[in-house]
Scaffold this active site. Sequence first.
Site, mmCIF file in Angstrom:
data_model
loop_
_atom_site.group_PDB
_atom_site.id
_atom_site.type_symbol
_atom_site.label_atom_id
_atom_site.label_comp_id
_atom_site.label_asym_id
_atom_site.label_seq_id
_atom_site.Cartn_x
_atom_site.Cartn_y
_atom_site.Cartn_z
ATOM 1 N N ASP A 58 0.863 -1.176 0.000
ATOM 2 C CA ASP A 58 0.000 0.000 0.000
ATOM 3 C C ASP A 58 0.908 1.237 0.000
ATOM 4 O O ASP A 58 2.081 1.163 0.384
ATOM 5 C CB ASP A 58 -0.893 -0.029 1.245
ATOM 6 C CG ASP A 58 -1.638 1.276 1.460
ATOM 7 O OD1 ASP A 58 -2.352 1.701 0.541
ATOM 8 O OD2 ASP A 58 -1.470 1.883 2.540
ATOM 9 N N ASP A 102 -0.177 5.241 0.627
ATOM 10 C CA ASP A 102 -0.435 6.278 1.633
ATOM 11 C C ASP A 102 -0.625 5.656 3.009
ATOM 12 O O ASP A 102 -1.442 4.757 3.196
ATOM 13 C CB ASP A 102 -1.662 7.092 1.238
ATOM 14 C CG ASP A 102 -1.426 7.877 -0.037
ATOM 15 O OD1 ASP A 102 -0.695 8.878 0.019
ATOM 16 O OD2 ASP A 102 -1.937 7.458 -1.093
ATOM 17 N N THR A 160 -2.544 0.127 -4.575
ATOM 18 C CA THR A 160 -2.938 1.419 -4.037
ATOM 19 C C THR A 160 -4.359 1.813 -4.408
ATOM 20 O O THR A 160 -4.933 1.305 -5.377
ATOM 21 C CB THR A 160 -1.952 2.498 -4.555
ATOM 22 O OG1 THR A 160 -2.309 3.772 -4.036
ATOM 23 C CG2 THR A 160 -1.952 2.569 -6.082
ATOM 24 N N GLY A 161 -4.911 2.723 -3.641
ATOM 25 C CA GLY A 161 -6.167 3.353 -4.015
ATOM 26 C C GLY A 161 -5.968 4.493 -4.986
ATOM 27 O O GLY A 161 -6.927 5.036 -5.528
ATOM 28 N N LYS A 167 -8.261 -4.784 -3.665
ATOM 29 C CA LYS A 167 -6.824 -4.992 -3.726
ATOM 30 C C LYS A 167 -6.491 -6.482 -3.670
ATOM 31 O O LYS A 167 -5.622 -6.969 -4.402
ATOM 32 C CB LYS A 167 -6.137 -4.261 -2.573
ATOM 33 C CG LYS A 167 -6.114 -2.755 -2.692
ATOM 34 C CD LYS A 167 -5.307 -2.150 -1.546
ATOM 35 C CE LYS A 167 -5.131 -0.650 -1.691
ATOM 36 N NZ LYS A 167 -4.258 -0.092 -0.637
ATOM 37 N N ASP A 198 -2.372 -0.284 5.908
ATOM 38 C CA ASP A 198 -2.757 0.454 7.120
ATOM 39 C C ASP A 198 -4.230 0.803 7.185
ATOM 40 O O ASP A 198 -4.679 1.377 8.171
ATOM 41 C CB ASP A 198 -1.965 1.763 7.212
ATOM 42 C CG ASP A 198 -2.489 2.822 6.253
ATOM 43 O OD1 ASP A 198 -2.586 2.545 5.034
ATOM 44 O OD2 ASP A 198 -2.846 3.920 6.724
ATOM 45 N N ASN A 212 -9.077 -0.625 3.045
ATOM 46 C CA ASN A 212 -8.957 -1.232 1.724
ATOM 47 C C ASN A 212 -7.800 -2.220 1.622
ATOM 48 O O ASN A 212 -7.633 -2.864 0.579
ATOM 49 C CB ASN A 212 -8.842 -0.156 0.635
ATOM 50 C CG ASN A 212 -7.657 0.768 0.821
ATOM 51 O OD1 ASN A 212 -6.904 0.656 1.785
ATOM 52 N ND2 ASN A 212 -7.489 1.698 -0.105
#
Length: 271
Positions: free
Chosen positions: A10, A12, A44-45, A199, A222, A225
Site C-alpha cells: 500500500d 499512503d 494502491t487506491g 486490492k 494500514d 482497503n
Amino acid sequence: MTQYKAIALDMDGTLLTRDHRISSATRAALAEARSRGIKVLLVTGRHFMTARPFHHELGLDTPIICSNGAYLYDPAGDRILCGDPLASEPLSRLLAAMAEEEVEALAHLSHGIGHIGCEPYVTRIRDWLANAAQQHRVQLLPQSGADLLAQPQVWKLELFGQEPARLHDFVSRVVESLPFTQDWAAPYAVELVQPGCSKGNRLAQWAAGEGIPLEQVVAFGDNNNDISMFERVGLAVAMGNAAQQIQGMAHKVTADHNEDGIALGLARWVL
C-alpha cells in the site's frame, strides 16, 4: 533463503511518510529484497498517474494495482492491462442523486482524474505537481455528471463531504442500495468501485499470472482497503499507525510509516 516471492505495498500511510516521501531505509530494504529475486509491486487506491512517480523512483518492473484493485496498469507500456470499470446504469443513478444533493467527487478515468467540485483536494494535487517531473504530470479534468457518463471508463468514484455526517447519511440513503463496493478512506471520504474489485482480488489475479502462490506473498497496509489483501496473503503486516481493528486483521504489526515500518518489517520477517 526467504520463503516469500512477492511484496505488495500500500502507498499512503504505508510506503510513504507523512510528507509523501519514501525513506532511504525503506528504499534500501526494498532494493535488497529485489536483489534476492523478490518481486515488489504497489497496490494502491491512487490513480496510476499519482502512483507512477513512486514506481519509477523505486525502479520497479512490475505493474501497479490501482484504484483499490479496479485495474492493473503497466507503467512500461503506459496502458491499463485489465480491469473492471463502474457499470453505467448504477453510476447514472448515483450521479443524478449527487447532483441533486451537491455531493462532490473525484473520478478515476483512463486519461486523468476527473473532479466534481473538490477544489481543496485538487489544489493540493496542483501544489504537488509544481515540483513533479514533466513525465509525471497528472491530467485534472473538471467534470459534470453528464461528462462522467460519457467517459468510456470510470474506474473509481470517491465521494467527499466537508460535513461527514451529511456524507454518511447520503451513503446510507442512496449508495447502499446501489451495486458498488465501498471503502471508507476517512470519515469524510468513501471510495466506490465495481463489485468484485478489491486490492486482494487483483493481487490474486496478478500472482496467479506470475505463478506465485498467495502464501508466498507479503502485504503491508494500514487501512480498510488493505484488509482484502491481509485475508489472502501468507504474511500480512499492518503499520504501527493503522487503527486497532486493522492491526487485528494482520499477522504482524510493524512500526509507524514515518518510522521506517516497512524496512523494519522486512528485516524481521522477510529478509
